[in-house]
Design a protein around this motif. Sequence first.
Motif, PDB file in Angstrom:
ATOM      1  N   THR A 137      15.592 -16.287  36.369  1.00 16.86           N
ATOM      2  CA  THR A 137      14.578 -17.161  36.216  1.00 16.86           C
ATOM      3  C   THR A 137      14.657 -18.511  36.088  1.00 16.86           C
ATOM      4  O   THR A 137      14.260 -19.395  36.103  1.00 16.86           O
ATOM      5  CB  THR A 137      13.454 -16.609  35.464  1.00 16.86           C
ATOM      6  OG1 THR A 137      13.647 -16.613  34.012  1.00 16.86           O
ATOM      7  CG2 THR A 137      12.835 -15.406  36.003  1.00 16.86           C
ATOM      8  N   TYR A 151      13.482 -10.527  34.229  1.00 16.93           N
ATOM      9  CA  TYR A 151      14.016 -10.353  35.518  1.00 16.93           C
ATOM     10  C   TYR A 151      15.444 -10.016  35.414  1.00 16.93           C
ATOM     11  O   TYR A 151      16.134  -9.641  36.329  1.00 16.93           O
ATOM     12  CB  TYR A 151      13.516 -11.681  36.196  1.00 16.93           C
ATOM     13  CG  TYR A 151      12.176 -11.559  36.928  1.00 16.93           C
ATOM     14  CD1 TYR A 151      12.004 -11.051  37.920  1.00 16.93           C
ATOM     15  CD2 TYR A 151      11.236 -12.372  36.019  1.00 16.93           C
ATOM     16  CE1 TYR A 151      10.252 -11.015  38.313  1.00 16.93           C
ATOM     17  CE2 TYR A 151       9.816 -12.218  36.283  1.00 16.93           C
ATOM     18  CZ  TYR A 151       9.538 -11.690  37.340  1.00 16.93           C
ATOM     19  OH  TYR A 151       8.372 -11.514  37.958  1.00 16.93           O
ATOM     20  N   GLN A 154      17.136  -6.992  36.292  1.00 19.35           N
ATOM     21  CA  GLN A 154      17.583  -6.529  37.778  1.00 19.35           C
ATOM     22  C   GLN A 154      18.979  -6.491  38.396  1.00 19.35           C
ATOM     23  O   GLN A 154      19.519  -5.795  38.725  1.00 19.35           O
ATOM     24  CB  GLN A 154      16.700  -7.385  38.847  1.00 19.35           C
ATOM     25  CG  GLN A 154      16.671  -6.989  40.193  1.00 19.35           C
ATOM     26  CD  GLN A 154      18.023  -7.301  40.848  1.00 19.35           C
ATOM     27  OE1 GLN A 154      18.349  -8.244  40.821  1.00 19.35           O
ATOM     28  NE2 GLN A 154      18.522  -6.524  41.962  1.00 19.35           N
ATOM     29  N   PHE A 161      12.979  -5.502  40.652  1.00 17.77           N
ATOM     30  CA  PHE A 161      12.357  -6.765  40.386  1.00 17.77           C
ATOM     31  C   PHE A 161      12.769  -7.517  41.411  1.00 17.77           C
ATOM     32  O   PHE A 161      13.896  -7.745  41.660  1.00 17.77           O
ATOM     33  CB  PHE A 161      12.514  -7.287  38.961  1.00 17.77           C
ATOM     34  CG  PHE A 161      12.370  -6.336  37.957  1.00 17.77           C
ATOM     35  CD1 PHE A 161      11.300  -5.364  37.916  1.00 17.77           C
ATOM     36  CD2 PHE A 161      12.872  -6.363  36.566  1.00 17.77           C
ATOM     37  CE1 PHE A 161      11.001  -4.406  36.845  1.00 17.77           C
ATOM     38  CE2 PHE A 161      12.694  -5.603  35.622  1.00 17.77           C
ATOM     39  CZ  PHE A 161      11.777  -4.486  35.772  1.00 17.77           C
ATOM     40  N   TRP A 163      12.285 -11.888  41.734  1.00 18.10           N
ATOM     41  CA  TRP A 163      11.662 -13.030  41.108  1.00 18.10           C
ATOM     42  C   TRP A 163      11.288 -13.921  42.084  1.00 18.10           C
ATOM     43  O   TRP A 163      10.214 -14.771  42.243  1.00 18.10           O
ATOM     44  CB  TRP A 163      12.688 -13.891  40.327  1.00 18.10           C
ATOM     45  CG  TRP A 163      12.570 -14.917  39.891  1.00 18.10           C
ATOM     46  CD1 TRP A 163      13.250 -16.223  40.058  1.00 18.10           C
ATOM     47  CD2 TRP A 163      11.304 -15.356  39.207  1.00 18.10           C
ATOM     48  NE1 TRP A 163      12.837 -17.345  39.561  1.00 18.10           N
ATOM     49  CE2 TRP A 163      11.572 -16.964  38.995  1.00 18.10           C
ATOM     50  CE3 TRP A 163      10.445 -14.748  38.469  1.00 18.10           C
ATOM     51  CZ2 TRP A 163      10.536 -17.785  38.324  1.00 18.10           C
ATOM     52  CZ3 TRP A 163       9.516 -15.731  37.710  1.00 18.10           C
ATOM     53  CH2 TRP A 163       9.668 -17.143  37.628  1.00 18.10           C
ATOM     54  N   ASP A 166       7.832 -13.246  43.120  1.00 18.26           N
ATOM     55  CA  ASP A 166       7.093 -12.999  41.984  1.00 18.26           C
ATOM     56  C   ASP A 166       6.822 -14.393  41.698  1.00 18.26           C
ATOM     57  O   ASP A 166       5.476 -14.618  41.005  1.00 18.26           O
ATOM     58  CB  ASP A 166       7.640 -12.307  40.946  1.00 18.26           C
ATOM     59  CG  ASP A 166       7.466 -10.795  41.122  1.00 18.26           C
ATOM     60  OD1 ASP A 166       6.862 -10.323  42.084  1.00 18.26           O
ATOM     61  OD2 ASP A 166       7.790  -9.968  40.137  1.00 18.26           O
ATOM     62  N   ILE A 178       7.815  -7.153  38.525  1.00 17.37           N
ATOM     63  CA  ILE A 178       7.988  -6.674  37.224  1.00 17.37           C
ATOM     64  C   ILE A 178       6.910  -5.870  36.587  1.00 17.37           C
ATOM     65  O   ILE A 178       7.151  -5.372  35.383  1.00 17.37           O
ATOM     66  CB  ILE A 178       8.482  -7.923  36.478  1.00 17.37           C
ATOM     67  CG1 ILE A 178       9.328  -7.425  35.104  1.00 17.37           C
ATOM     68  CG2 ILE A 178       7.370  -8.826  35.855  1.00 17.37           C
ATOM     69  CD1 ILE A 178      10.209  -8.602  34.471  1.00 17.37           C
TER      70      ILE A 178
END
Length: 247
Positions: A137, A151, A154, A161, A163, A166, A178
Amino acid sequence: MNRGLRIAVVLAGGLAALMLAGCGKHETAQATAVPAPAMKPAPPTPIEVKKEEVGGPTWDPEWDKIVELALPPAMLSGQVPHDVKRFCPAFYGMAEDDKRAFWAYFFQALAGAEAGLEPTVQAKHAQPEMAVKDEVTGRPGRTSGLLQLTYEDQKRYGCDFDWERDKQLKVGDPDRTILQPKNNLECGVKILDKQIIEKHKALLSASGYWSTLRPGTVSYRVFAKQMTNVPAACAVHNARKTVDGTR
């Protein structure tokens, strides 16, 4: 609906699903189908009991099934480190379904200590060791979900997950991958498996992933309080009697 009834409904539903899964299949598909392992529901942790009494997020019995189905064979074997006996003295001699129930309880306790059993909890951390930037992230110090994961897990553990998906959703949105209990709990099993089986670390280790599993810390004491109602097969009370010389 009380916990006992919820568990009965879940187990009945699971059995019905398995029966339906076999209907209408070709014989060849039936021959290759892998039967579901024997499973038992885990008992409630103290925080689960309290939240059922006063209201608030509680542990879903379906989450027991998620954990139990995710367990690799090694976590049901003699490869599990011996400090597991601190919580489950009879672990090595228990039936497989009882071992699965123990691990389901263990992760329920971990989720209680980490997130208060709330699957959408996200936390920012000011501690230097937690404030490092997440490689996925690019943001520092945030953990998410029942087991307070990142994250970055992963990449490290192959967790499910996403990102890129998300980050388009609001913080705390339960649709974030997540925050979905299945993804979060399955990831937790992978993390613990890597720690205690692949790396041969103790279950309780100063260098473990979760601070709740690091003896001597405040958060460990919170976790330990949740480990006081383990499945009866663990024979905790019998073991204590033996140690105390009263048996």
